[in-house]
Write a protein that holds these residues in place. Structure first.
Motif, PDB file in Angstrom:
ATOM      1  N   ALA A 126      10.232 -16.776 -20.844  1.00 42.22           N
ATOM      2  CA  ALA A 126       9.173 -15.772 -20.968  1.00 42.22           C
ATOM      3  C   ALA A 126       9.566 -14.630 -21.906  1.00 42.22           C
ATOM      4  CB  ALA A 126       8.835 -15.221 -19.592  1.00 42.22           C
ATOM      5  N   GLY A 127      10.861 -14.504 -22.207  1.00 43.07           N
ATOM      6  CA  GLY A 127      11.200 -13.409 -23.127  1.00 43.07           C
ATOM      7  C   GLY A 127      12.680 -13.060 -23.213  1.00 43.07           C
TER       8      GLY A 127
ATOM      9  N   GLU B  56      12.158 -24.182 -34.737  1.00 48.60           N
ATOM     10  CA  GLU B  56      11.742 -23.057 -35.584  1.00 48.60           C
ATOM     11  C   GLU B  56      11.066 -23.564 -36.856  1.00 48.60           C
ATOM     12  OE1 GLU B  56      15.391 -20.902 -36.188  1.00 48.60           O
ATOM     13  OE2 GLU B  56      15.512 -20.347 -34.072  1.00 48.60           O
ATOM     14  N   GLN B  57      11.560 -24.690 -37.367  1.00 46.33           N
ATOM     15  CA  GLN B  57      10.948 -25.255 -38.570  1.00 46.33           C
ATOM     16  C   GLN B  57       9.577 -25.859 -38.284  1.00 46.33           C
ATOM     17  OE1 GLN B  57      13.334 -27.977 -40.827  1.00 46.33           O
ATOM     18  NE2 GLN B  57      15.133 -26.678 -40.825  1.00 46.33           N
ATOM     19  N   GLY B  58       9.297 -26.118 -37.005  1.00 46.30           N
ATOM     20  CA  GLY B  58       7.991 -26.649 -36.655  1.00 46.30           C
ATOM     21  C   GLY B  58       7.973 -28.121 -36.280  1.00 46.30           C
ATOM     22  N   SER B 175      17.504 -19.104 -27.906  1.00 47.63           N
ATOM     23  CA  SER B 175      16.657 -19.534 -29.028  1.00 47.63           C
ATOM     24  C   SER B 175      15.884 -20.791 -28.658  1.00 47.63           C
ATOM     25  CB  SER B 175      17.502 -19.828 -30.265  1.00 47.63           C
ATOM     26  OG  SER B 175      18.093 -18.660 -30.747  1.00 47.63           O
ATOM     27  N   LEU B 176      16.556 -21.675 -27.939  1.00 50.12           N
ATOM     28  CA  LEU B 176      15.909 -22.907 -27.476  1.00 50.12           C
ATOM     29  C   LEU B 176      14.744 -22.546 -26.552  1.00 50.12           C
ATOM     30  CD1 LEU B 176      16.255 -26.076 -27.316  1.00 50.12           C
ATOM     31  CD2 LEU B 176      17.557 -25.681 -25.248  1.00 50.12           C
ATOM     32  N   ASN B 177      14.994 -21.612 -25.631  1.00 57.06           N
ATOM     33  CA  ASN B 177      13.942 -21.169 -24.707  1.00 57.06           C
ATOM     34  C   ASN B 177      12.746 -20.614 -25.469  1.00 57.06           C
ATOM     35  OD1 ASN B 177      15.151 -21.842 -22.293  1.00 57.06           O
ATOM     36  ND2 ASN B 177      16.259 -19.910 -22.137  1.00 57.06           N
ATOM     37  N   ARG B 178      13.052 -19.897 -26.536  1.00 53.54           N
ATOM     38  CA  ARG B 178      11.967 -19.313 -27.333  1.00 53.54           C
ATOM     39  C   ARG B 178      11.093 -20.420 -27.927  1.00 53.54           C
ATOM     40  NH1 ARG B 178      13.206 -17.538 -32.856  1.00 53.54           N
ATOM     41  NH2 ARG B 178      11.269 -16.811 -33.766  1.00 53.54           N
ATOM     42  N   GLN B 179      11.735 -21.512 -28.337  1.00 52.70           N
ATOM     43  CA  GLN B 179      10.982 -22.627 -28.901  1.00 52.70           C
ATOM     44  C   GLN B 179      10.237 -23.408 -27.821  1.00 52.70           C
ATOM     45  OE1 GLN B 179      10.321 -22.936 -32.107  1.00 52.70           O
ATOM     46  NE2 GLN B 179      11.472 -21.015 -32.150  1.00 52.70           N
ATOM     47  N   VAL B 180      10.785 -23.417 -26.607  1.00 50.56           N
ATOM     48  CA  VAL B 180      10.056 -24.038 -25.494  1.00 50.56           C
ATOM     49  C   VAL B 180       8.777 -23.245 -25.258  1.00 50.56           C
ATOM     50  CG1 VAL B 180      10.090 -24.508 -23.012  1.00 50.56           C
ATOM     51  CG2 VAL B 180      12.116 -24.988 -24.389  1.00 50.56           C
ATOM     52  N   ALA B 181       8.918 -21.908 -25.239  1.00 52.31           N
ATOM     53  CA  ALA B 181       7.747 -21.048 -25.032  1.00 52.31           C
ATOM     54  C   ALA B 181       6.732 -21.232 -26.158  1.00 52.31           C
ATOM     55  CB  ALA B 181       8.186 -19.589 -24.940  1.00 52.31           C
ATOM     56  N   ALA B 182       7.239 -21.480 -27.366  1.00 53.90           N
ATOM     57  CA  ALA B 182       6.347 -21.645 -28.515  1.00 53.90           C
ATOM     58  C   ALA B 182       5.694 -23.031 -28.531  1.00 53.90           C
ATOM     59  CB  ALA B 182       7.132 -21.418 -29.812  1.00 53.90           C
ATOM     60  N   GLY B 183       6.143 -23.909 -27.641  1.00 55.59           N
ATOM     61  CA  GLY B 183       5.533 -25.236 -27.563  1.00 55.59           C
ATOM     62  C   GLY B 183       6.115 -26.267 -28.513  1.00 55.59           C
ATOM     63  N   ASN B 184       7.179 -25.912 -29.225  1.00 55.26           N
ATOM     64  CA  ASN B 184       7.770 -26.861 -30.169  1.00 55.26           C
ATOM     65  C   ASN B 184       8.816 -27.771 -29.532  1.00 55.26           C
ATOM     66  OD1 ASN B 184       6.258 -25.773 -32.274  1.00 55.26           O
ATOM     67  ND2 ASN B 184       7.807 -24.184 -32.654  1.00 55.26           N
ATOM     68  N   VAL B 185       9.462 -27.270 -28.486  1.00 53.83           N
ATOM     69  CA  VAL B 185      10.543 -28.018 -27.860  1.00 53.83           C
ATOM     70  C   VAL B 185      10.209 -28.276 -26.391  1.00 53.83           C
ATOM     71  CG1 VAL B 185      12.979 -27.922 -27.173  1.00 53.83           C
ATOM     72  CG2 VAL B 185      12.295 -27.027 -29.405  1.00 53.83           C
TER      73      VAL B 185
END
Lengths: 245, 647
Positions: A126-127, B56-58, B175-185
């Motif tokens: 979440a952040g 991150e690259q998509g 960083s991995l978590n951020r990509q999970v949140a972004a729906g990429n991973v």
């Protein structure tokens, strides 16, 4: 040494659990707690019985996988260690040792002593990050960070995500866990631009996932294997309430 | 003469190779990246950083880990630090010096162009990790601090207390978590890779076992990245985490990925000695302790005896009756010789009867001088957690008497063979981090594992894999209902059924421990043709006993840790056989690979460059047949090879 083990057995998340008693004889004091469980499991295999499931991995106190509730305390009677760093010499010969999983609605039991801690991952998703894309970083010395600040950030960042703070909290709050990440990143200049959003998003996710509220009891800092203090919860509260943005 | 392998090393001067190569690599447009599926197995520094960078690259990325969370990966156990050629200490460090140290540390058995590239990207790793919020140690003015590690005369190691691995992994896991949140991973935890699916020599996906439900799942992809770490747990007792295993490597080997230098296994000199039968793992005391610690044993056997009988304490032995054998033998590097050198020297003293401790298999690591000089508070701020770990495990107080240490299995330099693009011999299958063989030759320098994992994951693989995927644009993700997937699913199910049918009553651990003892004895610090040959039949006999006597209780449709152990043990048998074969064929000593038949009169390693200056890559030829050897000759275009000297 000889011990009577009282171990929580539960076949699955929806099954009813119960305690099972085991006599453990011939255990050396130099055996770690998890090695003692290995010995028990090996004896169970020899008897054709199903082994006791428990999480473990690094066995040196750093991965955060192991977590047993031993005689009413997360990670057992010693301070500042994880279960894998607990040795049998710490117990009195002939004593009864009660072993349970973490108990929290947010950490459902998978089997026996193994619980599901995905909720922690979700809170961090979440952040709990700095949104720096690979390849975009400036030279490391562009920003200087005073030693005191870096050390304090490191103190907070020592969290290994084991869940002892939740297991011991009477409210089953994850505040110390959330605070460790929020505080570590909020202290650093790199983490400041997202600080307000981070604190709010992580707290909202924690609430959503069924963790309780913090009532400043402080048992979490007593049981944290990495000695993280509730000073960081104070910083989380400040970030949550006062950080503009 | 066996066939030769082409590593696809780019043309051009060493310093320019990576730049020239990068410019020649094809890229994939952002719109097309969304349609490309990548599987990453393993979430240590290499896997997590690669998955995050690709997300991150998509790209669409599926990530797998055996633990409950990606953050548990064994990278967290790295204590000491991460190297980079920043030259912040103004001690004349440079990319070239880091490259040369690494190449020499590996005893000229690594690939020159890869090692140079590693040194080149090292500085960007530090920049990125600082940006991600890693709380590296700093000095009072706010600058990053450094310490020294073995095999280097400069101070280039960055660290975060004794938790560098944990802090770096937390950063890339975030960083991995951020990509999970972004729906990429998408992260699949508690899911274990069971096999690689291939078609026409190309990786198509993987088959997994859900470790909670026992369900077998198929996952398709355009490319598969293996970041599953090393196989040190073949030896049962090692510094590796219990879940670290070699199974994914074995599966891929059996599907056509060549296995390079399997016998190159690093033995770490500073571990807490073995103390009991029931012991499940060995704990490392960071190499960084060698910055300030001095290693010694008594010079007199009567002192050794008196110590063992408890009549005297180590601190009772006066200076002149202590043998600081590393300082004596290697005056210019002293206690900071590379790991293999320090390990062999410890063994030599213990073999000669000067070992201390209950078993005589230990030497002292003494920080009393540093404590007296800098004060307890200073040493505690640097190494406090290590002192605490030591005290918890041994029950002895290291502030009062020196620590006892002994070498233990730590890291595997061997791994899947990869070309310059980190692709294995199976098209579309990549191996990164400890899982590949690439950069460390016959011995890895301290604080270089974290560097290599992140170099591969952050800055190398994301570029090279795009070049492969560019050729797949328009190709749909494979269908898991097609014959290659159906076939592999059946094979995996059969294998699990076969293991569940083991009818004995001996626990898997018993066989694993026996395997470990055997390998440690004859394929450990020192190896001989005789000892290695004896292993071949003994390994076969042990495996036979495992099949007849082992017992697995419980069911396959739920958590079953005995089943998991048995799966890994089967693969350890395969690996052990391969390691022995490789060790036997390499009739030279280099780095950590010490054949007693090939040593100098001083007992140092003796390379045979005329015969063995190559990477040995082995092809699987079936259960019944011996693996086939391929050679990748090691050509040093710009480096003058020397005898490896630390005197």
């Amino acid at each position: 040494m000889f011990f009577i083990l009282k171990v929580w057995r539960q076949a699955g998340p929806r099954s009813r659990g119960h305690f099972q008693l085991f006599d453990m004889d011939g255990i050396s004091g130099d055996t770690s707690f998890l090695e003692m469980l290995d010995i028990l499991n090996n004896r169970l295999v020899s008897q054709g019985k199903e082994t006791i499931a428990f999480d473990h991995d690094c066995r040196e106190g750093i991965c955060g996988a192991c977590g047993l509730y031993i005689n009413g305390r997360p990670h057992g009677p010693d301070d500042g260690i994880t279960t894998c760093q607990l040795y049998m010499r710490r117990f009195r010969d002939g004593s009864v040792i009660t072993v349970e999983p973490w108990r929290s609605a947010a950490f459902p039991v998978i089997k026996d002593l193994m619980v599901e801690r995905k909720a922690f991952d979700k809170i961090l998703q979440a952040g709990g990050f700095i949104s720096a894309n690979t390849g975009s970083a400036p030279e490391a010395h562009t920003t200087l960070i005073a030693r005191k600040v870096a050390e304090e950030s490191m103190d907070a960042s020592a969290c290994i995500g084991c869940g002892a703070c939740v297991a011991t909290c009477k409210n089953r709050s994850a505040m110390l866990f959330v605070a460790s990440r929020v505080s570590s990143l909020a202290l650093l200049p790199q983490g400041k631009p997202e600080a307000a959003r981070r604190a709010r998003a992580m707290v909202a996710k924690m609430d959503e996932l069924g963790f309780g509220s913090c009532t400043n009891i402080g048992s979490c800092q007593m049981e944290c294997p990495k000695n993280i203090t509730i000073t960081h919860i104070a910083r989380l509260n400040r970030e949550f309430l006062y950080r503009p943005g | 003469m066996s066939a030769i392998l082409d590593a696809k090393i780019p043309e051009g001067p060493l310093e320019k190779k990576w730049t020239i190569h990068k410019e020649s690599l094809k890229t994939v447009s952002p719109a097309n990246r969304k349609k490309m599926h990548i599987i990453v197995v393993g979430t240590g520094l290499a896997g997590a950083s690669a998955a995050a960078a690709l997300g991150e690259q998509g790209y669409r990325v599926n990530v797998f880990c055996m633990s409950d969370s990606p953050r548990r990966a064994h990278s967290v156990s790295a204590q000491g630090g991460i190297n980079a050629a920043k030259n912040y200490r103004n001690d004349n460090d440079s990319v070239r010096r880091l490259f040369l140290d690494t190449l020499q540390g590996g005893d000229y058995r690594s690939r020159e162009a890869n090692v140079y590239r590693l040194a080149q990207v090292s500085n960007a790793i530090i920049d990125h990790c600082v940006a991600l919020g890693v709380p590296f140690a700093r000095d009072y003015a706010g600058y990053l601090d450094n310490r020294s590690f073995g095999g280097a005369q400069v101070s280039r190691t960055f660290y975060a207390r004794g938790q560098t691995g944990q802090q770096l992994l937390l950063a890339v896991y975030s960083s991995l978590n951020r990509q999970v949140a972004a729906g990429n991973v998408t992260v699949h935890s508690r899911e274990q890779m069971m096999d690689l699916v291939t078609e026409n020599g190309q990786a198509r996906g993987i088959m997994t076992r859900d470790m909670v439900t026992g369900r077998i799942n198929a996952y398709p992809a355009h490319a598969v990245v293996l970041a599953t770490g090393g196989y040190g747990n073949v030896y049962y007792l090692s510094t590796n985490a219990k879940h670290s295993n070699g199974s994914a490597l074995v599966q891929c080997w059996k599907k056509g990925a060549f296995f390079a230098n399997p016998s190159f296994v690093q033995i770490h000199p500073t571990c807490i000695p073995v103390h009991g039968e029931y012991q499940s793992k060995l704990t490392l005391m960071s190499e960084s302790l060698r910055n300030e610690g001095r290693i010694w044993v008594p010079t007199r056997k009567e002192d050794v005896l008196a110590l063992r009988e408890g009549k005297i304490k180590p601190s009772d032995i006066p200076e002149e009756r202590r043998d600081y054998y590393l300082e004596r033998r290697y005056p210019s590097y002293g206690n900071l010789v590379p790991r293999d050198v320090a390990s062999r020297a410890a063994r030599e003293r213990c073999d000669a009867g000067f070992g201390v401790g209950k078993t005589g298999r230990a030497v002292f690591l003494d920080l009393s001088g540093a404590i007296a000089k800098d004060g307890k508070a200073c040493i505690e701020s640097k190494y406090g957690n290590l002192f605490q770990i030591y005290e918890k495990i041994t029950g002895d107080d290291p502030w009062k008497e020196p620590m006892q240490i002994y070498p233990a299995i730590h890291y595997t330099m061997g791994g899947l063979w990869v070309d310059y693009n980190l692709m294995t011999t199976v098209k579309g299958l990549y191996a990164i981090g400890e899982a590949n063989f690439s950069d460390h030759g016959a011995n890895r320098l301290g604080a270089s594992a974290l560097m290599q994992g992140l170099a591969d994951g952050l800055f190398i693989l994301p570029y090279t894999i795009s070049d492969y995927l560019a050729g797949k644009i328009g190709e749909p993700c494979p269908d898991t209902a097609t014959p290659p997937f159906v076939q592999v699913r059946g094979d995996v199910q059969k294998r699990i059924d076969r293991i569940m049918a083991l009818k004995g009553n001996v626990p898997v651990d018993v066989f694993h421990r026996e395997l470990g003892n055997m390998m440690w004895e004859h394929a450990g610090i020192a190896k001989s043709a005789e000892g290695l040959s004896s292993l071949i039949s003994r390994l076969g006999a042990l495996e036979e006993r495992f099949r007849n006597e082992a017992g697995i209780t419980g069911s396959q449709a739920t958590v079953n840790q005995e089943l998991e152990k048995a799966i890994h043990l089967e693969d350890y048998f395969t690996l052990a056989g391969l390691m022995v074969q490789d060790a036997l064929h390499r009739e030279e000593s280099c780095g950590s690979h010490f054949r007693i038949e090939s040593q100098t009169k001083d007992g140092e390693t003796l390379r045979d460059d005329d015969r063995f200056q190559y990477v040995a890559a082995w092809e699987y030829k079936g259960q019944a047949e011996a693996p086939l050897l391929y050679r990748e000759p090691l050509v040093y275009e710009e480096t003058r090879m020397t005898e490896r000297k630390y005197i």
